[in-house]
Design a protein around this motif. Structure first.
Motif, mmCIF file in Angstrom:
data_model
loop_
_atom_site.group_PDB
_atom_site.id
_atom_site.type_symbol
_atom_site.label_atom_id
_atom_site.label_comp_id
_atom_site.label_asym_id
_atom_site.label_seq_id
_atom_site.Cartn_x
_atom_site.Cartn_y
_atom_site.Cartn_z
ATOM 1 N N LEU A 1 147.305 74.238 15.717
ATOM 2 C CA LEU A 1 146.232 74.952 15.549
ATOM 3 C C LEU A 1 144.225 75.016 16.320
ATOM 4 O O LEU A 1 143.980 75.751 16.113
ATOM 5 N N VAL A 2 144.497 73.290 16.922
ATOM 6 C CA VAL A 2 143.770 73.309 18.103
ATOM 7 C C VAL A 2 143.914 74.357 18.677
ATOM 8 O O VAL A 2 142.661 75.014 19.330
ATOM 9 N N LEU A 3 144.534 74.314 19.123
ATOM 10 C CA LEU A 3 144.703 75.326 19.892
ATOM 11 C C LEU A 3 144.733 76.566 20.104
ATOM 12 O O LEU A 3 144.126 77.594 20.908
ATOM 13 N N ALA A 4 144.899 76.986 18.984
ATOM 14 C CA ALA A 4 145.087 78.387 18.518
ATOM 15 C C ALA A 4 142.967 78.536 18.203
ATOM 16 O O ALA A 4 142.910 79.988 18.516
ATOM 17 N N ALA A 5 142.683 77.207 18.045
ATOM 18 C CA ALA A 5 140.977 78.145 17.219
ATOM 19 C C ALA A 5 140.429 78.206 18.754
ATOM 20 O O ALA A 5 138.926 78.723 18.932
ATOM 21 N N ASN A 6 140.902 77.536 19.951
ATOM 22 C CA ASN A 6 140.538 77.479 21.549
ATOM 23 C C ASN A 6 140.567 78.476 22.069
ATOM 24 O O ASN A 6 140.027 78.967 22.874
#
Length: 57
Positions: A25-30
Protein backbone atom coordinates in the motif's frame (compact mmCIF):
# COMPACT_ATOMS: atom_id res chain seq x y z
CA UNK A 1 -4.91 -35.76 7.69
CA UNK A 2 -3.32 -32.31 7.99
CA UNK A 3 -1.22 -31.45 11.02
CA UNK A 4 -2.23 -28.48 13.11
CA UNK A 5 0.21 -25.60 12.98
CA UNK A 6 1.38 -23.97 16.15
CA UNK A 7 -0.09 -20.72 17.34
CA UNK A 8 3.29 -19.02 16.99
CA UNK A 9 3.59 -20.06 13.34
CA UNK A 10 0.09 -18.81 12.57
CA UNK A 11 0.78 -15.45 14.19
CA UNK A 12 4.13 -15.19 12.40
CA UNK A 13 2.49 -15.84 9.02
CA UNK A 14 -0.25 -13.32 9.77
CA UNK A 15 2.28 -10.70 10.83
CA UNK A 16 4.38 -11.29 7.70
CA UNK A 17 1.26 -10.96 5.52
CA UNK A 18 0.37 -7.69 7.27
CA UNK A 19 3.87 -6.29 6.69
CA UNK A 20 3.70 -7.21 3.00
CA UNK A 21 0.24 -5.63 2.69
CA UNK A 22 1.37 -2.37 4.32
CA UNK A 23 4.52 -2.22 2.17
CA UNK A 24 2.42 -2.78 -0.96
CA UNK A 25 0.00 0.00 0.00
CA UNK A 26 2.84 2.42 0.75
CA UNK A 27 4.51 1.70 -2.57
CA UNK A 28 1.23 2.08 -4.44
CA UNK A 29 0.52 5.40 -2.72
CA UNK A 30 3.92 6.75 -3.75
CA UNK A 31 3.53 5.66 -7.38
CA UNK A 32 1.74 8.81 -8.47
CA UNK A 33 1.77 10.49 -11.86
CA UNK A 34 5.03 11.99 -13.09
CA UNK A 35 5.54 15.73 -12.80
CA UNK A 36 4.89 17.83 -15.88
CA UNK A 37 7.95 18.67 -17.95
CA UNK A 38 6.72 22.24 -18.49
CA UNK A 39 7.14 24.57 -15.53
CA UNK A 40 3.83 26.45 -15.93
CA UNK A 41 1.00 24.52 -17.59
CA UNK A 42 -1.29 27.58 -17.22
CA UNK A 43 0.77 29.39 -19.88
CA UNK A 44 -0.08 26.88 -22.59
CA UNK A 45 -1.81 28.09 -25.71
CA UNK A 46 -5.55 27.56 -25.50
CA UNK A 47 -7.28 25.58 -28.22
CA UNK A 48 -9.78 27.25 -30.55
CA UNK A 49 -13.38 26.34 -29.75
CA UNK A 50 -15.54 24.81 -32.44
CA UNK A 51 -19.14 26.00 -32.77
CA UNK A 52 -21.53 23.57 -31.11
CA UNK A 53 -24.32 23.73 -33.70
CA UNK A 54 -24.35 22.99 -37.44
CA UNK A 55 -22.60 25.49 -39.67
CA UNK A 56 -24.96 27.90 -41.42
CA UNK A 57 -23.61 29.22 -44.73
Amino acid sequence: MLERTSTTARYARGFAAAVVAVATLVLAANAGPAKASEPHPAQQVTQARQPAGPASD
